[in-house]
Scaffold this active site. Structure first.
Site, PDB file in Angstrom:
ATOM      1  N   GLY A  81      10.597  22.392 -17.510  1.00  0.00           N
ATOM      2  CA  GLY A  81      10.082  23.578 -18.165  1.00  0.00           C
ATOM      3  C   GLY A  81      10.550  24.818 -17.419  1.00  0.00           C
ATOM      4  N   GLN A  86      10.642  33.607 -14.914  1.00  0.00           N
ATOM      5  CA  GLN A  86      11.446  33.027 -13.838  1.00  0.00           C
ATOM      6  C   GLN A  86      12.910  33.446 -13.896  1.00  0.00           C
ATOM      7  OE1 GLN A  86       9.763  28.908 -14.687  1.00  0.00           O
ATOM      8  NE2 GLN A  86      10.075  28.786 -12.477  1.00  0.00           N
ATOM      9  N   CYS A 124       7.942  23.428  -8.674  1.00  0.00           N
ATOM     10  CA  CYS A 124       8.289  24.582  -9.486  1.00  0.00           C
ATOM     11  C   CYS A 124       9.702  25.017  -9.130  1.00  0.00           C
ATOM     12  CB  CYS A 124       7.291  25.700  -9.190  1.00  0.00           C
ATOM     13  SG  CYS A 124       7.639  27.234 -10.065  1.00  0.00           S
ATOM     14  N   LEU A 125      10.500  25.347 -10.130  1.00  0.00           N
ATOM     15  CA  LEU A 125      11.887  25.751  -9.862  1.00  0.00           C
ATOM     16  C   LEU A 125      11.955  27.043  -9.045  1.00  0.00           C
ATOM     17  CD1 LEU A 125      13.545  24.926 -13.316  1.00  0.00           C
ATOM     18  CD2 LEU A 125      13.631  23.565 -11.215  1.00  0.00           C
ATOM     19  N   HIS A 166       1.462  24.823 -16.818  1.00  0.00           N
ATOM     20  CA  HIS A 166       2.232  25.403 -15.701  1.00  0.00           C
ATOM     21  C   HIS A 166       3.057  26.604 -16.184  1.00  0.00           C
ATOM     22  CE1 HIS A 166       4.883  24.743 -11.969  1.00  0.00           C
ATOM     23  NE2 HIS A 166       5.566  25.622 -12.673  1.00  0.00           N
ATOM     24  N   GLU A 167       3.755  26.438 -17.315  1.00  0.00           N
ATOM     25  CA  GLU A 167       4.629  27.509 -17.816  1.00  0.00           C
ATOM     26  C   GLU A 167       3.822  28.702 -18.323  1.00  0.00           C
ATOM     27  OE1 GLU A 167       7.508  27.187 -16.833  1.00  0.00           O
ATOM     28  OE2 GLU A 167       7.485  25.012 -16.521  1.00  0.00           O
ATOM     29  N   HIS A 170       2.922  30.946 -15.551  1.00  0.00           N
ATOM     30  CA  HIS A 170       4.008  31.857 -15.152  1.00  0.00           C
ATOM     31  C   HIS A 170       3.947  33.156 -15.946  1.00  0.00           C
ATOM     32  CE1 HIS A 170       6.476  29.855 -12.195  1.00  0.00           C
ATOM     33  NE2 HIS A 170       6.570  28.742 -12.919  1.00  0.00           N
TER      34      HIS A 170
HETATM   35 ZN    ZN Z   1       7.128  26.913 -12.195  1.00  0.00          ZN
END
Ligand code: ZN
Length: 200
Positions: A81, A86, A124-125, A166-167, A170
């Site tokens: 995701g 981000q 998380c990226l 999670h997304e 963000h």
């Molecule tokens: Zn993340």
């Protein structure tokens, strides 16, 4: 959100003696692609990650291009995701991969949650290899529209339900360090702080 099982495999050259040269080259290419993708994802310490994204009002070609770019970045980075925040775009858009399908959700809202809660590790990226336990609702109903403005409603359970929570966080400037238990947060911060110093 990063995938559950990849993060220890970035630097292991020795474990795969049985792989032929072709596999090795493919893996090296994948690693390179992943690094390039990750270099385009905002990392912890970047103030944009703490900002609330704005509702999307214009459904134009630019939005479609943003969604396509995010989907390709998510795949290259080996994520499940990715939120627009981000990539430095403060619009309420995220993409995620579910059951072999890439989804773009614009102006997402959780219309209901259920099935109790469950604690599981998340990465998380935007946080490198740091992972921590996060409590999430097991079942969610997600409503929003796709990149063309067509309404959609998804009932999700387990991992995909976790990914969309999670997304969505963000888009509100919230990260997993805010959601984990105090002890895991301390550990995560100890690993994230040196990265901050290095990136200055
Ligand atoms: Zn993340």
């Amino acid at each position: 959100m990063s995938r559950h099982d990849h993060d220890q495999h970035d630097h292991d050259h020795d474990e795969h003696d049985d792989h032929d040269e072709h596999d090795e080259r493919e893996q090296a290419e994948q690693r390179a692609l992943r690094q390039i993708a990750l270099s385009q994802v905002r990392q912890y310490g970047d103030p944009v990650l703490r900002m609330r994204a704005n509702e999307v009002e214009a459904f134009d070609e630019e939005l479609v291009r943003l969604s396509e770019r995010m989907i390709s970045l998510m795949h290259d980075a080996d994520g499940v995701g990715l939120a627009a925040t981000q990539v430095g775009v403060l619009r309420r858009v995220f993409v995620f991969h579910n059951e072999g399908e890439d989804r773009t959700i614009v102006n997402p809202v959780l219309s209901s949650t259920g099935g109790g809660t469950e604690v599981d590790e998340e990465g998380c990226l935007s946080l490198g290899p740091v992972r921590m336990p996060v409590e999430r609702a097991v079942e969610v109903t997600l409503e929003g529209v796709d990149a063309q403005g067509t309404p959609l409603r998804l009932e999700l359970e387990g991992l995909p339900a976790r990914v969309v929570q999670h997304e969505l966080d963000h888009l509100d400037g919230k990260l997993i360090v805010d959601r984990t238990d105090p002890e895991s947060r301390r550990e995560a911060m100890a690993r994230l702080r040196p990265r901050l110093v290095l990136s200055r």
